[in-house]
Enzyme design. Sequence first.
Site, PDB file in Angstrom:
ATOM      1  N   HIS A   9       0.824  -1.212   0.000  1.00  0.00           N
ATOM      2  CA  HIS A   9       0.000   0.000   0.000  1.00  0.00           C
ATOM      3  C   HIS A   9       0.866   1.273   0.000  1.00  0.00           C
ATOM      4  O   HIS A   9       2.083   1.193  -0.112  1.00  0.00           O
ATOM      5  CB  HIS A   9      -1.017  -0.056   1.140  1.00  0.00           C
ATOM      6  CG  HIS A   9      -1.742  -1.378   1.125  1.00  0.00           C
ATOM      7  ND1 HIS A   9      -2.781  -1.645   0.281  1.00  0.00           N
ATOM      8  CD2 HIS A   9      -1.501  -2.541   1.798  1.00  0.00           C
ATOM      9  CE1 HIS A   9      -3.181  -2.905   0.443  1.00  0.00           C
ATOM     10  NE2 HIS A   9      -2.420  -3.470   1.355  1.00  0.00           N
ATOM     11  N   GLU A  26      -2.346  -0.289   7.851  1.00  0.00           N
ATOM     12  CA  GLU A  26      -1.441  -1.281   7.266  1.00  0.00           C
ATOM     13  C   GLU A  26      -0.245  -0.634   6.566  1.00  0.00           C
ATOM     14  O   GLU A  26       0.884  -1.102   6.707  1.00  0.00           O
ATOM     15  CB  GLU A  26      -2.217  -2.161   6.277  1.00  0.00           C
ATOM     16  CG  GLU A  26      -1.357  -3.249   5.644  1.00  0.00           C
ATOM     17  CD  GLU A  26      -2.113  -4.078   4.621  1.00  0.00           C
ATOM     18  OE1 GLU A  26      -3.333  -3.862   4.441  1.00  0.00           O
ATOM     19  OE2 GLU A  26      -1.473  -4.938   3.989  1.00  0.00           O
ATOM     20  N   HIS A  82       2.792  -7.413   3.914  1.00  0.00           N
ATOM     21  CA  HIS A  82       1.421  -6.933   4.171  1.00  0.00           C
ATOM     22  C   HIS A  82       0.927  -7.375   5.540  1.00  0.00           C
ATOM     23  O   HIS A  82       1.525  -8.231   6.193  1.00  0.00           O
ATOM     24  CB  HIS A  82       0.461  -7.513   3.118  1.00  0.00           C
ATOM     25  CG  HIS A  82       0.560  -6.856   1.789  1.00  0.00           C
ATOM     26  ND1 HIS A  82      -0.379  -5.983   1.317  1.00  0.00           N
ATOM     27  CD2 HIS A  82       1.514  -6.944   0.833  1.00  0.00           C
ATOM     28  CE1 HIS A  82      -0.021  -5.553   0.117  1.00  0.00           C
ATOM     29  NE2 HIS A  82       1.135  -6.125  -0.208  1.00  0.00           N
ATOM     30  N   GLU A 153       1.747 -12.168   4.635  1.00  0.00           N
ATOM     31  CA  GLU A 153       0.645 -11.566   5.410  1.00  0.00           C
ATOM     32  C   GLU A 153       0.987 -11.828   6.876  1.00  0.00           C
ATOM     33  O   GLU A 153       0.709 -12.891   7.418  1.00  0.00           O
ATOM     34  CB  GLU A 153      -0.695 -12.214   5.041  1.00  0.00           C
ATOM     35  CG  GLU A 153      -1.136 -11.994   3.594  1.00  0.00           C
ATOM     36  CD  GLU A 153      -1.903 -10.698   3.377  1.00  0.00           C
ATOM     37  OE1 GLU A 153      -1.825  -9.794   4.246  1.00  0.00           O
ATOM     38  OE2 GLU A 153      -2.571 -10.585   2.335  1.00  0.00           O
TER      39      GLU A 153
HETATM   40 ZN   LIG Z   1      -2.241  -5.383   2.156  1.00  0.00          ZN
END
Ligand SMILES: [Zn+2]
Length: 186
Positions: A9, A26, A82, A153
Amino acid sequence: MKIFLNPGHQPGVDSGAVNKELGLQECYTTLNISKRVKQYLEAVGYQVQMVQSDNLAGESPQYINVTESANTWGADLFISIHCNSAPRSDVRGVETLCCGLGDEGERLAECIQDQVVATIQKIDFNFPDRGVKKDVRGLAVLRATAMPAVLVEMAFINNVEDAKLLIDYEDEFARAIARGISDFYA
Ligand SMILES: [Zn+2]
């Protein structure tokens, strides 16, 4: 070795997933942790490029193209970092995505996944190992990269226990990811 890091992001453009109660976005968590990963990798002699951008593969030409940057630079490995999010608030844990199974991308994913699990379970025994998964969404960072590529993640930002781990243990997540990359070359 040339390692390309992609914090997920882009602040000010796309926050990614958020935890409103804890004020966590995030895009900043991934940036903070990626900066630390970069330091640890450089300390052991790796070359590192880090690009955080809303343009993953050419869809937003006003920003830097992440996958093209990695390919042009000739990166040996690509790691996108992420935080996960789920409709349910009780889902927890780390998972690492790769493009296909049985190749070097999967091996890199296993190395990083194992280190994050081992490191964070020392802090919280109940932190789940969700495993290495083949990406079924056709993620641009895995599809358009010319080198072994994974997407980590790290934890679920919308779960309060995971979010607190992300806040309090940035350095542990970063060290674990850096150790996973070193393990790949060991
Ligand atoms: Zn993400």
